[in-house]
Design an enzyme around this catalytic site. Structure first.
Site, short mmCIF file in Angstrom:
data_model
loop_
_atom_site.label_atom_id
_atom_site.label_comp_id
_atom_site.label_asym_id
_atom_site.label_seq_id
_atom_site.Cartn_x
_atom_site.Cartn_y
_atom_site.Cartn_z
N ASP A 29 -87.12 20.63 -56.34
CA ASP A 29 -87.52 21.97 -55.90
C ASP A 29 -86.57 23.00 -56.49
O ASP A 29 -85.35 22.84 -56.43
CB ASP A 29 -87.53 22.03 -54.37
CG ASP A 29 -88.61 22.96 -53.86
OD1 ASP A 29 -88.50 24.17 -54.12
OD2 ASP A 29 -89.55 22.47 -53.22
N SER A 82 -93.22 27.29 -53.84
CA SER A 82 -93.52 25.90 -53.45
C SER A 82 -94.99 25.69 -53.11
O SER A 82 -95.56 24.66 -53.42
CB SER A 82 -92.70 25.51 -52.22
OG SER A 82 -91.36 25.38 -52.54
N ASP A 172 -86.90 36.20 -51.16
CA ASP A 172 -87.81 36.33 -52.30
C ASP A 172 -87.53 37.62 -53.07
O ASP A 172 -88.17 37.89 -54.09
CB ASP A 172 -89.27 36.32 -51.82
CG ASP A 172 -89.60 35.03 -51.08
OD1 ASP A 172 -89.07 33.97 -51.48
OD2 ASP A 172 -90.38 35.08 -50.11
N ARG A 285 -99.22 33.26 -46.84
CA ARG A 285 -98.78 31.86 -47.03
C ARG A 285 -98.63 31.15 -45.69
O ARG A 285 -98.14 31.73 -44.72
CB ARG A 285 -97.48 31.83 -47.83
CG ARG A 285 -96.90 30.44 -47.96
CD ARG A 285 -95.90 30.32 -49.05
NE ARG A 285 -94.92 29.30 -48.76
CZ ARG A 285 -93.95 28.94 -49.57
NH1 ARG A 285 -93.82 29.52 -50.75
NH2 ARG A 285 -93.09 28.01 -49.22
N LYS A 360 -88.82 20.52 -46.58
CA LYS A 360 -89.75 20.40 -47.72
C LYS A 360 -90.80 19.32 -47.48
O LYS A 360 -91.56 19.00 -48.40
CB LYS A 360 -88.97 20.08 -49.01
CG LYS A 360 -87.98 21.15 -49.46
CD LYS A 360 -88.68 22.38 -50.05
CE LYS A 360 -87.68 23.42 -50.53
NZ LYS A 360 -88.34 24.67 -50.94
N ASP A 429 -83.38 24.45 -54.78
CA ASP A 429 -84.07 25.59 -54.19
C ASP A 429 -83.41 26.09 -52.91
O ASP A 429 -83.10 27.26 -52.77
CB ASP A 429 -85.52 25.20 -53.87
CG ASP A 429 -86.27 26.38 -53.30
OD1 ASP A 429 -86.48 27.34 -54.05
OD2 ASP A 429 -86.60 26.35 -52.11
N HIS A 433 -81.36 29.63 -52.74
CA HIS A 433 -81.77 30.79 -51.93
C HIS A 433 -80.60 31.41 -51.16
O HIS A 433 -80.71 32.53 -50.67
CB HIS A 433 -82.83 30.39 -50.91
CG HIS A 433 -84.22 30.31 -51.46
ND1 HIS A 433 -84.84 31.36 -52.08
CD2 HIS A 433 -85.12 29.29 -51.44
CE1 HIS A 433 -86.07 30.99 -52.43
NE2 HIS A 433 -86.26 29.74 -52.06
N ASP A 470 -91.14 22.35 -59.17
CA ASP A 470 -92.27 23.19 -58.74
C ASP A 470 -92.14 24.64 -59.20
O ASP A 470 -93.12 25.38 -59.23
CB ASP A 470 -92.46 23.11 -57.22
CG ASP A 470 -91.26 23.59 -56.43
OD1 ASP A 470 -90.14 23.64 -56.98
OD2 ASP A 470 -91.43 23.90 -55.23
N HIS A 471 -90.92 25.09 -59.53
CA HIS A 471 -90.67 26.46 -59.99
C HIS A 471 -89.18 26.57 -60.22
O HIS A 471 -88.42 25.68 -59.80
CB HIS A 471 -91.11 27.51 -58.95
CG HIS A 471 -90.54 27.24 -57.60
ND1 HIS A 471 -89.22 27.51 -57.29
CD2 HIS A 471 -91.08 26.67 -56.49
CE1 HIS A 471 -89.00 27.13 -56.05
NE2 HIS A 471 -90.10 26.60 -55.54
N HIS A 500 -86.71 32.82 -56.40
CA HIS A 500 -87.18 31.98 -57.50
C HIS A 500 -87.17 32.78 -58.80
O HIS A 500 -86.87 33.97 -58.80
CB HIS A 500 -88.61 31.50 -57.22
CG HIS A 500 -88.74 30.70 -55.97
ND1 HIS A 500 -89.94 30.40 -55.41
CD2 HIS A 500 -87.80 30.14 -55.18
CE1 HIS A 500 -89.76 29.67 -54.32
NE2 HIS A 500 -88.46 29.51 -54.15
O1 LIG Z 1 -90.14 30.17 -47.92
C1 LIG Z 1 -89.16 30.15 -48.63
O2 LIG Z 1 -88.16 29.47 -48.40
C2 LIG Z 1 -89.15 31.07 -49.84
O3 LIG Z 1 -89.79 32.25 -49.54
C3 LIG Z 1 -89.85 30.43 -50.98
O4 LIG Z 1 -89.34 29.15 -51.26
P1 LIG Z 1 -90.29 27.92 -51.50
O5 LIG Z 1 -91.53 28.45 -52.13
O6 LIG Z 1 -89.50 27.05 -52.46
O7 LIG Z 1 -90.53 27.26 -50.21
MN LIG Z 2 -90.18 25.18 -54.06
MN LIG Z 3 -87.73 28.37 -52.55
#
Ligand SMILES: O=C(O)[C@H](O)COP(=O)(O)O
Ligand SMILES: [Mn+2]
Ligand SMILES: [Mn+2]
Length: 558
Positions: A29, A82, A172, A285, A360, A429, A433, A470-471, A500
């Site tokens: 991640d 993600s 973000d 989301r 995750k 990831d 963050h 994934d990114h 990201h």
């Molecule tokens: O929800 C989060 O933690 C971030 O906004 C995005 O991170 P993720 O897409 O890797 O979960």
């Molecule tokens: Mn991710």
């Molecule tokens: Mn993330």
């Protein structure tokens, strides 16, 4: 699809590739590819396993796209995330995602004609419309401009009293940007008030401390939000939201601001949620809205004491879980991500193991399977969740549960009970963050070690591995100008990038079970995450359905 519209689940045999090999599918991640400098934590960290994959065989390592249109986002400036990343990886096709569907529904006005809006608008005459969600232009969970349009649209259609419950971001988007977003929102609300609508911010808090937990990692996060949003109770009271955020930022960053409520001159909360009100959660989301949606919607909810449960009409921006039908009412229909690779493979007898730690876990299950919870066939699947640490920021424990995930995957591989062993390794990831560069370096090292454990197990059973991401995130930890130079703020401090990125991600294949002559094709130069599903189906010995994005591999005869 058959002519009757019935799905034919049987996959064709691959002409040149065998069945029965154990395939390890590793998603790192937040692991992109970027120039090697001191802010590239993946470069700085010792990552011998990932390095050897890159330097090993050029025909078995490449980059793929993980942002923008390649994952169904509105523009090429949208970084990956993600949800859309794992959706694309699992579904093998590119679906217009929530961000885009909401844009379209707002632009056409269809959002106001749907069942969800009609349902909530019946409260406009007598009740208050509450909007709860993430206040930023990150475009991952929500977008400010969508909130602005919704505010305008709802007030034009009869909402007389509106309360916004904000969640500050800094994850973000840049940390510290919350103040500007709150100022912008306050201006908009002032204009609505000029037009006769009683519109105000009612409560707030930082997204990681208030409301936006996911996968039931820590219900206290949701409870703190509930107390402020529904009950109008919080440890901090202010008469003005800009002031609140500025003051609370003295001791916390945007992600972790403590909950606050806005009060009037008599110290009374200006916007608790009461009987007869309408509530909209405006994030599109799913993962970080599901828990609040359950608290708002479920009668027999028992995860925390809600104290008071108002009789409201609630709609999500989208339906967050199609299987649970949660919430029941929503403003925009979610993408219909059907016929995912996970479902095809299980229906063709592929025994599947999926694992990550809590934060995750839903990525390699729920998102992977097209935002669907549960098993397709419990006899053939096992999903294992390793509990994440709770109540800390992950720079404190940057190794997270990487080794445990690696070991669980190793055991699953060595048991020979599974054909596919799929994991998400969160470190790059989750620690990325936090914006803590040193901790992110430790995180990347731990992720690399987990990859090694899994690849070693694959060596032992003669299997195949696929390692991808994934990114981007950990490969670039600073904000940069157009020529790639790091940017500093007005005090001369480096601007740390907690979000990201738009960088591509690596994909590597290998292992003793990989048939001779398998290599990446040269004719899919724009390949992205959605091309991975067909690739993996091939490695299991099947040809992907026709409408899947093309496989990345070919088999050349020696
Ligand atoms: O929800 C989060 O933690 C971030 O906004 C995005 O991170 P993720 O897409 O890797 O979960
Ligand atoms: Mn991710
Ligand atoms: Mn993330």
């Amino acid at each position: 699809m058959g002519s009757s519209g019935q799905v034919s689940w049987k996959l064709e045999d691959h002409p040149n590739l065998p069945k029965g090999k154990t395939v390890a599918l590793i998603v790192l991640d937040g692991w992109g590819e970027y120039k090697p400098d001191e802010y590239n934590c993946i470069h700085v960290a010792p990552t011998p396993t990932m390095d050897s994959l890159k330097q090993g065989a050029p025909e078995k390592w490449r980059l793929i796209k993980a942002h923008g249109n390649a994952v169904g986002l509105p523009t090429e400036d949208d970084m990956g995330n993600s949800e859309v990343g794992h959706n694309a990886l699992g579904a093998g096709r590119i679906f217009a995602q929530g961000a885009k569907l909401v844009d379209l529904a707002l632009a056409s006005g269809k959002i106001y004609e749907g069942e969800g809006f009609k349902y909530i608008s019946e409260c406009f005459e007598k009740g208050t419309l509450h909007l709860i969600g993430l206040l930023s232009d990150g475009g991952v969970h929500s977008r400010l401009d969508q909130l602005q349009l919704l505010l305008k649209g709802a007030s034009e259609r009869g909402a007389k009293r509106i309360r916004v419950h904000i969640l500050t971001d800094g994850r973000d988007v840049l940390d510290g940007s919350s103040v500007g977003f709150v100022e912008t929102l306050e201006n908009d609300l002032a204009k609505l008030r000029d037009g006769g609508v009683d519109a105000r911010i009612a409560s707030g808090g930082g997204r990681m401390y208030v409301t936006m937990d996911r996968y039931e990692n820590d219900w206290d996060v949701v409870k703190r939000g509930w107390d402020a949003q529904v009950r109008g109770e919080a440890p901090h009271k202010f008469t003005n939201a800009v002031e609140a955020v500025k003051k609370l930022r003295e001791n916390a960053n945007d992600q972790y601001l403590p909950p606050f409520v806005i009060v009037d001159e008599n110290e009374k909360a200006v916007g608790p949620i009461v009987d007869g009100d309408a509530v909209v959660t405006f994030n599109f989301r799913a993962d970080r809205m599901v828990m609040l949606a359950k608290a708002l919607e479920y009668q027999d909810f028992d995860k925390f004491d809600r104290v008071r449960v108002p009789k409201i009409r609630y709609a999500g921006m989208l339906q967050y879980d199609g299987e649970l039908k949660l919430p029941n009412h929503y403003l925009v229909s979610p993408p219909e991500i059907d016929r995912t690779s996970g479902e095809y493979l299980v229906r063709n007898g592929v025994r599947t193991f999926a694992c990550s730690e809590t934060v995750k876990f839903g990525h390699v299950t729920f998102f992977w399977n097209g935002n669907r919870s549960g098993y397709f066939n419990p006899e053939l699947e096992e999903y294992v969740e390793i509990p994440s640490d709770v109540g800390i920021t992950f720079n404190v424990q940057p190794k997270m549960k990487a080794l445990e995930i690696g070991e669980k995957a190793r055991d699953a591989i060595l048991s020979r009970k599974f054909d596919q062993v799929r994991v998400n390794i969160p470190n790059g990831d989750m620690v990325g963050h936090t914006g803590d560069i040193q901790a992110t370096v430790v995180a990347c090292k731990a992720a690399d070690e987990a990859v090694k454990i899994i690849i070693d197990a694959i060596e032992q059973v003669g299997g195949i591995y696929v390692v991808t991401a994934d990114h981007g995130n950990a490969e670039d930890m600073v904000k940069r100008n157009k020529s790639g130079q790091p940017l500093f703020d007005k005090n001369g401090n480096l601007q740390i990038l907690t979000s990201h990125t738009c960088q591509p991600v690596p994909i590597a294949i290998g292992g003793p079970g990989l048939a001779p002559g398998v290599r990446f094709r040269n004719d899919v130069p724009n390949g992205g995450l959605a091309n991975v599903a067909a690739t993996v189906m091939n490695l299991h010995g099947y040809v992907a359905p026709n409408d899947y994005e093309p496989t990345l591999i070919e088999v050349v005869k020696n």
